[in-house]
Enzyme design. Structure first.
Site, PDB file in Angstrom:
ATOM      1  N   GLU A 220       0.826  -1.202   0.000  1.00 49.04           N
ATOM      2  CA  GLU A 220       0.000   0.000   0.000  1.00 49.04           C
ATOM      3  C   GLU A 220       0.863   1.256   0.000  1.00 49.04           C
ATOM      4  O   GLU A 220       0.344   2.358  -0.002  1.00 49.04           O
ATOM      5  CB  GLU A 220      -0.928  -0.001   1.207  1.00 49.04           C
ATOM      6  CG  GLU A 220      -1.892  -1.179   1.219  1.00 49.04           C
ATOM      7  CD  GLU A 220      -2.855  -1.132   2.388  1.00 49.04           C
ATOM      8  OE1 GLU A 220      -3.913  -0.496   2.258  1.00 49.04           O
ATOM      9  OE2 GLU A 220      -2.541  -1.739   3.425  1.00 49.04           O
ATOM     10  N   GLY A 237       0.010   1.726   4.133  1.00 49.56           N
ATOM     11  CA  GLY A 237      -0.439   2.863   3.341  1.00 49.56           C
ATOM     12  C   GLY A 237       0.422   4.091   3.551  1.00 49.56           C
ATOM     13  O   GLY A 237       0.676   4.506   4.675  1.00 49.56           O
ATOM     14  N   ALA A 263       1.955   2.199   8.355  1.00 49.30           N
ATOM     15  CA  ALA A 263       1.398   3.273   7.535  1.00 49.30           C
ATOM     16  C   ALA A 263       2.178   4.564   7.747  1.00 49.30           C
ATOM     17  O   ALA A 263       2.498   4.939   8.874  1.00 49.30           O
ATOM     18  CB  ALA A 263      -0.069   3.479   7.888  1.00 49.30           C
ATOM     19  N   GLY A 286      21.296   6.519   9.090  1.00 50.20           N
ATOM     20  CA  GLY A 286      22.036   7.262  10.097  1.00 50.20           C
ATOM     21  C   GLY A 286      21.245   7.626  11.333  1.00 50.20           C
ATOM     22  O   GLY A 286      21.778   8.293  12.240  1.00 50.20           O
ATOM     23  N   ARG A 316      10.190   1.943  17.341  1.00 45.86           N
ATOM     24  CA  ARG A 316       9.102   2.835  17.724  1.00 45.86           C
ATOM     25  C   ARG A 316       9.702   4.176  18.134  1.00 45.86           C
ATOM     26  O   ARG A 316      10.898   4.286  18.396  1.00 45.86           O
ATOM     27  CB  ARG A 316       8.303   2.236  18.881  1.00 45.86           C
ATOM     28  CG  ARG A 316       9.072   2.204  20.205  1.00 45.86           C
ATOM     29  CD  ARG A 316       8.334   1.468  21.279  1.00 45.86           C
ATOM     30  NE  ARG A 316       9.027   1.607  22.580  1.00 45.86           N
ATOM     31  CZ  ARG A 316       8.721   0.906  23.660  1.00 45.86           C
ATOM     32  NH1 ARG A 316       7.746   0.013  23.613  1.00 45.86           N
ATOM     33  NH2 ARG A 316       9.386   1.104  24.792  1.00 45.86           N
TER      34      ARG A 316
END
Length: 343
Positions: A220, A237, A263, A286, A316
């Site tokens: 997507e 997406g 996404a 980097g 994350r």
């Protein structure tokens, strides 16, 4: 007479009688020596990489050579070509070298899209300078210097000449539709893309040439030139994967198996198997990444490139500090099998 590849196809010429594109429906990789010798006798091929224009009459003998070698699909096409008034071209590649003609370039792109060769499996050096910028229309490919005259002719005949795009690379499906794929917007997959069986490309998904998927994938987002996505991985997406066409580094950016690029996320280094990059997070080679242990404590800070190809990682962004963090990915991506049953 060992050869790398050969194919018989139709060609489109411009008004200067130069080939601007070629269609090869049944390319053959690593053809048998006996077949190459038989074909060489028909077209007077001697050695090296050549694109040879052939006549309809020669196609009868070529069909017999293909049939004797057990290449039924090529024999069938050659038989039909013998009755055609279209320009015909035979490409024989003794070795895998930089393409020296438009016909050679188009054959190599089609070898990838036919899944005979994986991305990065061919020498494509110089292909941009070799290919023409072409108007791809409802009346076939037209060399740009000839477009205005063709548009005028069409209007005077009460017709409309529709230009789908102006590019050096046409859409893949005008040349080959690989088995077991779904492509919602065909203009977003260029010739030379490798689309693995079970892959679904949604409306905003994009796959460039010399790039693609090796198996079941949901696309997507954007797969840039040179990028390879492993079986079972999902490109969310709006997600983006960096390529190397625009003067970037030489490292091949890839995604392993059963991984997820969330996404609107981005990737600029090779991602391993069973990895996840959370939505909205762009990680370049980097980028500074805080490595966390099982208790969430920082172990060290590394650059993302140091994690290239390593499996089972979750990337994350800390919602408080904004820092990129990496910890063990406890769940692998599982794609919905019903979405990839592309019969």
């Amino acid at each position: 007479m060992a050869s790398f590849a050969l194919a018989l196809g139709t060609a489109t010429k411009n008004r200067d009688n130069k080939i601007i594109e070629a269609f090869f429906p049944t390319p053959i990789l690593n053809p048998a020596d006996a077949l190459v010798s038989a074909i060489a006798a028909v077209v007077e091929y001697k050695e090296g990489n050549q694109a040879i224009e052939v006549t309809a009459a020669q196609c009868t003998d070529l069909a017999a050579a293909f049939a004797a070698a057990g290449e039924a699909a090529s024999a069938q096409f050659a038989t039909k070509a013998a009755e055609s008034a279209q320009p015909l071209v035979l490409v024989l590649l003794a070795s895998d070298e930089a393409p020296a003609s438009v016909a050679e370039g188009f054959l190599k792109l089609q070898l990838i899209s036919h899944r005979l060769v994986l991305p990065h499996g061919l020498v494509l050096d110089g292909i941009f300078g070799l290919l023409h910028n072409i108007a791809w229309t409802n009346q076939g490919p037209i060399d740009l210097p000839e477009l205005a005259d063709r548009q005028m002719e069409a209007r005077l005949n009460g017709e409309v000449l529709t230009v789908d795009c102006v590019d050096k690379f046409p859409k893949m499906v005008d040349y080959v539709v690989p088995a077991g794929v779904r492509i919602a917007d065909t203009s977003r997959v260029r010739l030379g893309a490798h689309v693995g069986e079970g892959t679904t490309v949604m409306h905003e998904g994009f796959i460039n040439f010399n790039a693609g998927t090796t198996g079941v994938s949901m696309v997507e987002g954007r797969i840039s030139a040179g990028v390879v996505v492993g079986n079972g991985s999902d490109i969310g997406g709006g997600a983006s994967i960096m390529g190397t066409l625009s003067g970037g580094g030489k490292v091949v950016v890839s995604i392993g198996e059963n991984s997820l690029l969330g996404a609107n996320a981005g990737l600029g280094f090779p991602l391993g198997d069973r990895c996840t990059i959370e939505s909205g997070l762009y990680v370049t080679a980097g980028s500074k990444v805080r490595m966390l242990d099982a208790s969430g404590q920082e172990v060290e800070v590394v650059k993302a490139r140091d994690l290239a190809g390593k499996p089972d990682l979750l990337f994350r962004r800390n919602s408080v500090t904004g820092q990129i963090e990496c910890l063990t990915n406890k769940t692998a991506v599982e794609l919905n099998s019903e979405l990839h049953s592309n019969n």
